[in-house]
Design a protein around this motif. Sequence first.
Motif, PDB file in Angstrom:
ATOM      1  N   GLU A   1       0.860  -1.177   0.000  1.00 47.03           N
ATOM      2  CA  GLU A   1       0.000   0.000   0.000  1.00 47.03           C
ATOM      3  C   GLU A   1       0.900   1.232   0.000  1.00 47.03           C
TER       4      GLU A   1
ATOM      5  N   ALA B   1      -3.743   2.887   5.448  1.00 43.66           N
ATOM      6  CA  ALA B   1      -3.080   1.881   4.614  1.00 43.66           C
ATOM      7  C   ALA B   1      -3.195   0.499   5.233  1.00 43.66           C
TER       8      ALA B   1
ATOM      9  N   GLN C   1      -5.578  -0.595   7.251  1.00 41.25           N
ATOM     10  CA  GLN C   1      -6.968  -1.045   7.087  1.00 41.25           C
ATOM     11  C   GLN C   1      -7.192  -1.612   5.696  1.00 41.25           C
ATOM     12  N   ARG C   2      -6.567  -1.011   4.691  1.00 39.18           N
ATOM     13  CA  ARG C   2      -6.704  -1.542   3.323  1.00 39.18           C
ATOM     14  C   ARG C   2      -5.984  -2.873   3.179  1.00 39.18           C
TER      15      ARG C   2
ATOM     16  N   ALA D   1      -8.083  -5.665   4.685  1.00 41.23           N
ATOM     17  CA  ALA D   1      -9.467  -5.792   4.226  1.00 41.23           C
ATOM     18  C   ALA D   1      -9.663  -7.046   3.388  1.00 41.23           C
ATOM     19  N   HIS D   2      -8.567  -7.707   2.978  1.00 43.19           N
ATOM     20  CA  HIS D   2      -8.634  -8.911   2.154  1.00 43.19           C
ATOM     21  C   HIS D   2      -8.764 -10.159   3.032  1.00 43.19           C
TER      22      HIS D   2
END
Length: 352
Positions: free
Chosen positions: A222, A235, A237-238, A241-242
């Motif tokens: 990220e 970043a 959290q992203r 998220a997967h």
Amino acid sequence: MPTTLRDLARMFSVAPSTISRALSSDPGVSIQLAERIREAARAAGYQPKPMRRRVNRALGMVQIGDQAPGAMEPLSDRFWDYGIDPFHADLMIHAMKSTVDRGWHLNLEILPPEAACPKMIEENRVDGLLICGYPGKTLCETLAARHVPSIVLDDLAERTGLPSIIEDVAPATCEAVHLLASLGHRRIALVSIPDMWPAAHARMQGMVRGLSECGLTLFRQESVSGSSIENGQAATQRLFAHPERPTAVVYMTDRLAVGGMLALAQMGLRVPEDVSVIGHDNHAISREVRPALTTVDMNVRLLIQKALDDLMGRIEAAARNGQTPTAPKAPQLTVPCTLLRRNTCAPSFSGC
């Protein structure tokens, strides 16, 4: 023919010493006259002689920010509004302390990226210059043309055309990856900042090399626009998220890493039991957060010491010999970086 001090003196019907005092902001010259003289000097392209009969033991430090403060505006609590990166702020603080410890004075000037020349150089108020924050081409070319004794911090002579010093960070970043791999981590993610600048690019090089040497590929990345706790949170959290999550994350700065640790705690994940975390910079926050952050120490104190040794050494040697300071024989200096193992790395039990 270049304008001289005597030319300006004749223009204003004053002694050359009055012109000199006006250009150096001596309080013995009225503010109104001094401003008129400085304006005439600028219009005429007058350049003061860079050599003095003695060393004034005064250095300038130029910090490139996104904008420059107004003439009467204090830095104080609005410091970050000028777009100064926290790492470069650390460089400034250590430079101030180290310069004073050596019995010299340090003058600070914040310039916008497009600046051509610091006022302290125009007015010949300092013996040499420390430059921080990735100076632009115009400023570098101006300082080189005027033979201003200088050194650029956290940068490359190849880019600036000036004597420079930078952290040799790639080996320590590579070692950080090896540490994670030795603990069984295979899903290693990265939160990165733009690698257009030399130090950030070197961190990325170390990451890539470490993964390659361990037979791994980057699990996920990220990228963020700058180093902040908020960017680290977002970043992370992203990244998580997967469905398939990293077991370890390397952050390019400590502030990003602390933001990541906050985000992980909000998700109910423990550091280091569930996720291992490594930062860069050895910022004060890395020692204060709990658990204490494993990080790459950029060795800021040594960088400043070596920069001052080089710059002051050139200035004082030239003064002893009655010469103008010249560029060093080795325009590029480096300092080593060290991986500091604290409490945010643990074996991976993910089974991967």
